[in-house]
Design a protein around this motif. Structure first.
Motif, PDB file in Angstrom:
ATOM      1  N   CYS A 275      79.981   4.077  38.794  1.00  0.00           N
ATOM      2  CA  CYS A 275      78.581   3.704  38.843  1.00  0.00           C
ATOM      3  C   CYS A 275      78.728   3.005  37.778  1.00  0.00           C
ATOM      4  O   CYS A 275      78.525   3.128  36.656  1.00  0.00           O
ATOM      5  CB  CYS A 275      77.929   5.314  39.312  1.00  0.00           C
ATOM      6  N   PRO A 276      76.821   2.278  37.810  1.00  0.00           N
ATOM      7  CA  PRO A 276      76.196   1.177  37.250  1.00  0.00           C
ATOM      8  C   PRO A 276      75.565   2.448  36.529  1.00  0.00           C
ATOM      9  O   PRO A 276      75.544   2.151  35.136  1.00  0.00           O
ATOM     10  CB  PRO A 276      74.964   1.141  38.612  1.00  0.00           C
ATOM     11  N   VAL A 277      75.101   3.566  36.711  1.00  0.00           N
ATOM     12  CA  VAL A 277      74.482   4.086  35.678  1.00  0.00           C
ATOM     13  C   VAL A 277      75.379   4.438  34.243  1.00  0.00           C
ATOM     14  O   VAL A 277      75.240   4.732  32.957  1.00  0.00           O
ATOM     15  CB  VAL A 277      73.145   5.710  35.966  1.00  0.00           C
ATOM     16  N   CYS A 278      76.608   4.976  34.800  1.00  0.00           N
ATOM     17  CA  CYS A 278      77.829   5.784  33.947  1.00  0.00           C
ATOM     18  C   CYS A 278      78.554   4.437  33.450  1.00  0.00           C
ATOM     19  O   CYS A 278      78.126   4.606  31.857  1.00  0.00           O
ATOM     20  CB  CYS A 278      78.387   6.049  34.588  1.00  0.00           C
ATOM     21  N   GLU A 279      78.137   3.329  34.083  1.00  0.00           N
ATOM     22  CA  GLU A 279      79.086   1.888  32.737  1.00  0.00           C
ATOM     23  C   GLU A 279      77.620   1.451  32.137  1.00  0.00           C
ATOM     24  O   GLU A 279      77.885   1.018  30.719  1.00  0.00           O
ATOM     25  CB  GLU A 279      79.096   0.713  34.265  1.00  0.00           C
ATOM     26  N   GLU A 280      76.722   1.665  32.592  1.00  0.00           N
ATOM     27  CA  GLU A 280      76.356   1.046  31.334  1.00  0.00           C
ATOM     28  C   GLU A 280      75.903   2.040  30.249  1.00  0.00           C
ATOM     29  O   GLU A 280      75.508   1.622  29.306  1.00  0.00           O
ATOM     30  CB  GLU A 280      74.328   1.186  32.559  1.00  0.00           C
ATOM     31  N   ALA A 281      76.206   3.326  30.882  1.00  0.00           N
ATOM     32  CA  ALA A 281      75.727   4.478  29.325  1.00  0.00           C
ATOM     33  C   ALA A 281      77.380   3.823  28.625  1.00  0.00           C
ATOM     34  O   ALA A 281      76.953   4.298  27.450  1.00  0.00           O
ATOM     35  CB  ALA A 281      76.032   6.025  29.988  1.00  0.00           C
TER      36      ALA A 281
END
Length: 246
Positions: free
Chosen positions: A10-16
């Motif tokens: 997900c976008p949050v995990c990829e950003e993290a």
């Protein structure tokens, strides 16, 4: 589970995953002042990485909220640190929590002294009060309230709770700082299957408790700390490695 989650794109995990602001360890608080030394609340599986990031090589004591993996999995590494330093560690917890920990890791008592919490123990100038809170489908946990004898300041750490009764909420009133667990902004699952408040429920709770300042912790990858959720003044999402003054 921390963020990023291994299975998730997900976008949050990829950003993290790219080293961004959403990278989050499992919930832990470090209390540092002249009276307490270095005192941790909980000791989860990210304990070693957190210690390294903070430049810490030892600590004085740990308080445990409950015996779930994300709150105690660092205890074996803490025990190993104590062994190599030639000192005995100290961990405070309620008696049922200590019993559960030692069923899983009976050898920890060779390196760590587990001290049952009774009454209101003092840590430096802070008087601590520990009480049982509803953890929904996961049973119960404990929360901690700290009141400073000289300054009159107060804060509480309640990381794993939901549907608290009036009695369970009472120690959370009149705080300068409240640290409260919220996994989702709006959790989409059946209430009876849940174990932690979501953000919308927590915001409604704050209208009753009226703390001076609130930090939400224990967040899942549903929460993007870079997004503006329109949180009220004095309310924010905790950041990894964040320092605040009470």
């Amino acid at each position: 589970m921390g963020v990023p989650r291994v299975y998730c794109a997900c976008p949050v995990c990829e950003e993290a995953r790219s080293g961004g602001t959403n990278r989050r360890y499992r919930s832990l608080v470090r209390l540092e002042d002249e009276g307490t030394g270095t005192l941790l609340i909980d000791c989860g599986p990210d304990w070693r990485r957190g210690m390294e990031a903070a430049g810490l090589r030892q600590l004085d004591a740990v308080l445990i909220t409950h015996a779930h993996f994300d709150h105690i999995a660092g205890l074996p590494e803490y025990a190993d640190m104590c062994r190599w330093l030639g000192r005995r560690g100290t961990a405070y917890a309620m008696p049922d929590t200590i019993e559960e920990i030692l069923v899983r890791f009976p050898w920890l008592s060779r390196q760590i002294a587990f001290v049952p919490i009774g009454g209101e123990p003092a840590f430096g100038g802070w008087k601590a009060f520990c009480w049982k809170v509803n953890h929904g489908k996961n049973g119960h946990a404990y929360a901690y309230r700290f009141d400073h004898a000289l300054t009159g300041r107060s804060f509480a750490y309640c990381s794993d709770a939901i549907a608290l009764s009036d009695e369970e909420l009472e120690p959370l009133r009149g705080l300068d700082v409240l640290i409260l667990g919220t996994s989702f902004y709006e959790e989409p699952y059946a209430f009876e299957s849940r174990s932690v408040y979501d953000v919308r429920e927590a915001l409604a709770l704050l209208e009753r408790l009226k703390p001076g300042r609130t930090l939400f912790t224990h967040m899942s990858h549903d929460i993007d700390v870079g997004r503006d959720y329109g949180l009220p003044a004095g309310t924010a999402f905790a950041r990894t490695g964040q320092t605040i003054t009470v």
